[in-house]
Scaffold this motif. Structure first.
Motif, PDB file in Angstrom:
ATOM      1  N   UNK A   1       0.847  -1.196   0.000  1.00  0.00           N
ATOM      2  CA  UNK A   1       0.000   0.000   0.000  1.00  0.00           C
ATOM      3  C   UNK A   1       0.882   1.245   0.000  1.00  0.00           C
ATOM      4  N   UNK A   2       0.630   2.146  -0.922  1.00  0.00           N
ATOM      5  CA  UNK A   2       1.462   3.328  -1.092  1.00  0.00           C
ATOM      6  C   UNK A   2       0.674   4.577  -0.718  1.00  0.00           C
ATOM      7  N   UNK A   3       1.357   5.511  -0.072  1.00  0.00           N
ATOM      8  CA  UNK A   3       0.710   6.760   0.313  1.00  0.00           C
ATOM      9  C   UNK A   3       1.680   7.906   0.053  1.00  0.00           C
ATOM     10  N   UNK A   4       1.731   8.366  -1.178  1.00  0.00           N
ATOM     11  CA  UNK A   4       2.591   9.486  -1.528  1.00  0.00           C
ATOM     12  C   UNK A   4       1.844  10.794  -1.301  1.00  0.00           C
TER      13      UNK A   4
ATOM     14  N   UNK B   1       2.521   5.409  -9.291  1.00  0.00           N
ATOM     15  CA  UNK B   1       2.099   6.495  -8.411  1.00  0.00           C
ATOM     16  C   UNK B   1       3.082   7.654  -8.435  1.00  0.00           C
ATOM     17  N   UNK B   2       4.364   7.344  -8.508  1.00  0.00           N
ATOM     18  CA  UNK B   2       5.358   8.408  -8.624  1.00  0.00           C
ATOM     19  C   UNK B   2       5.146   9.198  -9.913  1.00  0.00           C
TER      20      UNK B   2
ATOM     21  N   UNK C   1       2.276   9.548 -11.507  1.00  0.00           N
ATOM     22  CA  UNK C   1       1.053  10.328 -11.357  1.00  0.00           C
ATOM     23  C   UNK C   1       1.289  11.570 -10.495  1.00  0.00           C
ATOM     24  N   UNK C   2       2.106  11.426  -9.474  1.00  0.00           N
ATOM     25  CA  UNK C   2       2.431  12.576  -8.631  1.00  0.00           C
ATOM     26  C   UNK C   2       3.160  13.647  -9.439  1.00  0.00           C
ATOM     27  N   UNK C   3       4.060  13.223 -10.319  1.00  0.00           N
ATOM     28  CA  UNK C   3       4.782  14.173 -11.160  1.00  0.00           C
ATOM     29  C   UNK C   3       3.844  14.815 -12.171  1.00  0.00           C
ATOM     30  N   UNK C   4       2.912  14.029 -12.704  1.00  0.00           N
ATOM     31  CA  UNK C   4       1.936  14.577 -13.639  1.00  0.00           C
ATOM     32  C   UNK C   4       1.040  15.606 -12.953  1.00  0.00           C
ATOM     33  N   UNK C   5       0.682  15.354 -11.698  1.00  0.00           N
ATOM     34  CA  UNK C   5      -0.122  16.317 -10.950  1.00  0.00           C
ATOM     35  C   UNK C   5       0.595  17.647 -10.803  1.00  0.00           C
ATOM     36  N   UNK C   6       1.927  17.606 -10.902  1.00  0.00           N
ATOM     37  CA  UNK C   6       2.736  18.822 -10.810  1.00  0.00           C
ATOM     38  C   UNK C   6       2.906  19.508 -12.155  1.00  0.00           C
ATOM     39  N   UNK C   7       2.300  18.941 -13.210  1.00  0.00           N
ATOM     40  CA  UNK C   7       2.278  19.625 -14.494  1.00  0.00           C
ATOM     41  C   UNK C   7       3.138  19.043 -15.585  1.00  0.00           C
ATOM     42  N   UNK C   8       3.474  17.746 -15.506  1.00  0.00           N
ATOM     43  CA  UNK C   8       4.343  17.144 -16.511  1.00  0.00           C
ATOM     44  C   UNK C   8       3.676  15.926 -17.157  1.00  0.00           C
ATOM     45  N   UNK C   9       4.014  15.697 -18.411  1.00  0.00           N
ATOM     46  CA  UNK C   9       3.593  14.489 -19.126  1.00  0.00           C
ATOM     47  C   UNK C   9       4.686  13.450 -18.917  1.00  0.00           C
ATOM     48  N   UNK C  10       4.339  12.313 -18.310  1.00  0.00           N
ATOM     49  CA  UNK C  10       5.349  11.389 -17.800  1.00  0.00           C
ATOM     50  C   UNK C  10       5.234  10.012 -18.451  1.00  0.00           C
TER      51      UNK C  10
ATOM     52  N   UNK D   1       8.462   4.527  -2.725  1.00  0.00           N
ATOM     53  CA  UNK D   1       7.728   4.321  -1.473  1.00  0.00           C
ATOM     54  C   UNK D   1       7.504   2.868  -1.090  1.00  0.00           C
ATOM     55  N   UNK D   2       7.806   1.923  -1.994  1.00  0.00           N
ATOM     56  CA  UNK D   2       7.701   0.507  -1.624  1.00  0.00           C
ATOM     57  C   UNK D   2       9.061  -0.082  -1.273  1.00  0.00           C
ATOM     58  N   UNK D   3      10.082   0.772  -1.182  1.00  0.00           N
ATOM     59  CA  UNK D   3      11.421   0.292  -0.867  1.00  0.00           C
ATOM     60  C   UNK D   3      11.518  -0.176   0.570  1.00  0.00           C
ATOM     61  N   UNK D   4      12.370  -1.150   0.805  1.00  0.00           N
ATOM     62  CA  UNK D   4      12.617  -1.620   2.162  1.00  0.00           C
ATOM     63  C   UNK D   4      13.258  -0.537   3.033  1.00  0.00           C
ATOM     64  N   UNK D   5      13.895   0.444   2.407  1.00  0.00           N
ATOM     65  CA  UNK D   5      14.580   1.498   3.171  1.00  0.00           C
ATOM     66  C   UNK D   5      14.018   2.874   2.826  1.00  0.00           C
TER      67      UNK D   5
END
Length: 284
Positions: free
Chosen positions: A32-35, A88-89, A91-100, A258-262
């Motif tokens: 489960x990711x929560x960015x 999700x990463x 989509x977060x960048x796209x929300x900031x105004x970029x085509x990803x 955000x799914x990294x072990x660290x």
């Protein structure tokens, strides 16, 4: 900045969780990711896409603001490939105004859903490691040209603005190879815990680039190769290419997804802010 050795160092370090507890709680594909959502986030639309390259058909994920034309970003994932965390990463960048565009770098031998179906991180890593062998420098350059050409055909992309590219872990060198392969379009590059950036072949690419760089280094990567950052600074300075090169204190190799072990949220957010600052300056 060795991704294989420092990844081994990280095993058992999961923000206070044991490796066994982490594995029991989530798989590589299902965590489960929560960015954080960007301030003034734009509405976005995403789609799975297929990109024909000289070597086959690459599966990828493209997402952009729902309205208008925007600067584009090409994302190279880490060794665990294109998965929910990187969607999700994007989509977060796209929300900031970029085509990803986020690609499956292992498409020559395995599609992203099939790689993630293995579930266990070690199995995924093993399969990806074999697929990675086909991603030679020449193959990476061919891919970069094909991916940029695909990006420029999308109606959501403003071709008058430069392209950015980001890479994580093994994606770091791919960012440099992309900037060198398509210098006329790539204006900004960012490597997060990238491995092998300071090798002679990588350093030799820098004079061919027209991009400015952000190079975010994990603390344990730097501990293993403490002179790499200095080699990079010398090479970028000699080529008169701007580069922000920094070791992120307390951040271990792989700290950004955000799914990294660290995963280190504080340092990941800081790296994200520096990325947005780079793009705001260079992709206008």
């Amino acid at each position: 900045m060795c991704d294989d050795l420092t990844d081994a160092d990280n095993r058992g370090i999961q923000n206070g969780m044991s490796r066994r507890d982490f594995a029991a709680g989530a798989t590589i594909a299902g965590l489960a990711l929560m960015l954080p959502v960007p301030a003034n986030a734009l509405a976005v639309k995403g789609r799975d896409v297929s990109i024909t390259t000289p070597d086959g058909v690459c599966d990828a994920y493209f997402v952009a603001p729902a309205k208008g034309k925007h600067a584009a970003v090409l994302v190279w994932p880490d060794i665990y490939g294109l998965r929910p965390a990187f969607r999700q990463m994007a989509e977060r960048l796209a929300m900031s105004g970029y085509a990803v565009l986020t690609v499956n770098p292992f498409y020559r031998t395995i599609k992203a859903p099939d790689l993630q179906a293995a579930g266990d991180r070690d199995v995924v890593r093993g399969q990806a490691g074999e697929a990675r062998k086909l991603l030679t420098p020449k193959a990476a350059a061919r891919d970069a040209v094909a991916f940029v050409a695909f990006i420029d055909k999308q109606p959501e992309v403003n071709k008058k603005r430069g392209i950015g590219t980001t890479g994580y872990c093994m994606g770091g060198p791919l960012v440099m190879q992309t900037a060198a392969a398509v210098p006329s379009r790539v204006r900004a590059g960012a490597s997060f815990h990238g491995g092998g950036l300071a090798t002679d072949p990588m350093l030799a690419l820098i004079p061919s680039m027209k991009a400015s760089f952000l190079i975010a280094i994990a603390e344990n990567d730097d501990a293993r190769a403490p002179t790499d950052k200095d080699k990079l600074r010398v090479a970028f300075d000699a080529a008169k290419r701007p580069a922000e090169i920094e070791v992120y204190a307390g951040a271990m190799h792989g700290w950004c997804p955000p799914d990294s072990q660290v995963y280190n949220q504080v340092q990941a957010d800081r790296a994200w802010e520096r990325l947005l600052a780079l793009f705001k300056k260079l992709l206008a």
